[in-house]
Design an enzyme around this catalytic site. Structure first.
Site, PDB file in Angstrom:
ATOM      1  N   LYS A 175       0.651  -0.831   0.118  1.00  0.00           N
ATOM      2  CA  LYS A 175       0.328   0.222   0.079  1.00  0.00           C
ATOM      3  C   LYS A 175       0.899   1.081   0.278  1.00  0.00           C
ATOM      4  CE  LYS A 175      -3.497   2.474   0.633  1.00  0.00           C
ATOM      5  NZ  LYS A 175      -4.759   3.038  -0.653  1.00  0.00           N
ATOM      6  N   LYS A 244       0.665  11.477   6.154  1.00  0.00           N
ATOM      7  CA  LYS A 244       1.317  10.796   6.812  1.00  0.00           C
ATOM      8  C   LYS A 244       2.018   9.361   5.881  1.00  0.00           C
ATOM      9  CE  LYS A 244      -2.003   7.217   7.245  1.00  0.00           C
ATOM     10  NZ  LYS A 244      -2.396   6.039   6.970  1.00  0.00           N
TER      11      LYS A 244
END
Length: 307
Positions: A175, A244
């Protein structure tokens, strides 16, 4: 009565609420836990779900728990907290973490949970809240083959494209590679749009020409629908989440011992916007931010070209 596993779901944000609703519609007994927004909790309770007072009590009652949270810090708190999942002592519990998380944290949590007789599966998501509602998300799954066989029928309820990429932690690593690419697209598109408009092109022309070429893709489409067509909610992924994810990707690259100069540039694009107090904006509004840094009002340029 049902012979389906009892499912817990923690994290009912843009993605989680659609995923949980699909599980409820598929007939799985559900326990849910949300955060500040009561609407998805109440909607799921109306579908027959039970609201859990704590992760521990959810773990005591469920066979599988989904986590769909914002970052690894939140995942760690839910699992390790005083009233967390580990505190339940529930042997045989499977936790499916769909958060885009730090693989280092994932590995540590997986070890702790295995010692307690629990299993952590990482299954981060691809696509958007629209696909979450439709049950057609992408899922990249990290776990052993036996566990994958157990959880695949459950994941199939909310995902249309499921890939078993390796052992626990592999999903989160995959991911981050994907988000390195997608956030790279966003930074590139924002700068390209400003370059075109500052050079005398209309925003609409940039969108139309690239959108009709081999350079187009689904990410380009939703990015430009927001940045140029001004569809504010078409690409609901916040700058804070993007910042993030690019930090996690940078840390993964560092741990791998590789040079990652493009990653640094991409990370800084989002860090700068977050530092400017715009973390709650969605990713396509990076185009407005980059334009403003270059003395351009992108929204005004769109309106002028539409007149």
């Amino acid at each position: 009565m049902t012979d389906k596993a009892k499912i817990g779901f923690i994290g009912l944000g843009f993605m989680g609420r659609g995923m949980a609703a699909n599980l409820a519609r598929a007939g799985y007994p559900m326990m849910v836990k949300g955060n500040r927004d009561r609407a998805p909790v109440e909607a799921l309770v109306a579908q027959g779900a039970v609201e859990a007072p704590s992760p521990r009590e959810m773990a005591e009652s469920c066979e599988i728990i989904h986590l769909c949270l914002s970052n690894s810090g939140q995942v760690e708190a839910v699992i390790r907290g005083e009233d967390g999942i580990l505190a339940s002592g529930r042997k045989g519990l499977i936790v499916i973490d769909t958060t885009t998380a730090d693989p280092v944290s994932t590995a540590a949590l997986a070890t702790e949970m295995a010692a307690a007789g629990m299993t952590l599966v990482d299954a981060p998501l691809g696509r958007t809240p629209k696909e979450a509602e439709e049950g057609t998300l992408d899922a990249m799954v990290g776990c052993d083959a036996e566990t994958f066989a157990k959880v695949k029928p459950v994941i199939e309820v909310w995902a249309g494209n499921i890939t078993h990429v390796g052992d626990t932690g592999s999903g989160h690593r995959m991911k981050l590679v994907m988000n390195f690419i997608s956030m790279g697209y966003a930074a590139l598109y924002a700068e390209a749009l400003t370059m075109g408009v500052k050079s005398g092109l209309s925003p609409q022309a940039v969108r139309e020409v690239i959108g009709g070429s081999r350079l187009s893709n689904g990410f380009f489409d939703t990015f430009m629908r927001a940045a140029v067509a001004r569809e504010r909610d078409v690409h609901r992924f916040t700058i804070t989440n993007a910042a993030k994810d690019t930090r996690y990707a940078a840390a993964m690259a560092t741990e791998a011992g590789m040079a990652n100069p493009l990653g640094a540039a991409i990370r800084n694009a989002f860090a700068q916007m977050e530092a400017a107090g715009k973390g709650g904006d969605y990713v396509p509004w990076l185009a407005d931010h980059v334009a403003a840094l270059n003395g351009l009002d992108l929204e005004a340029a769109v309106a002028q070209s539409s007149a």
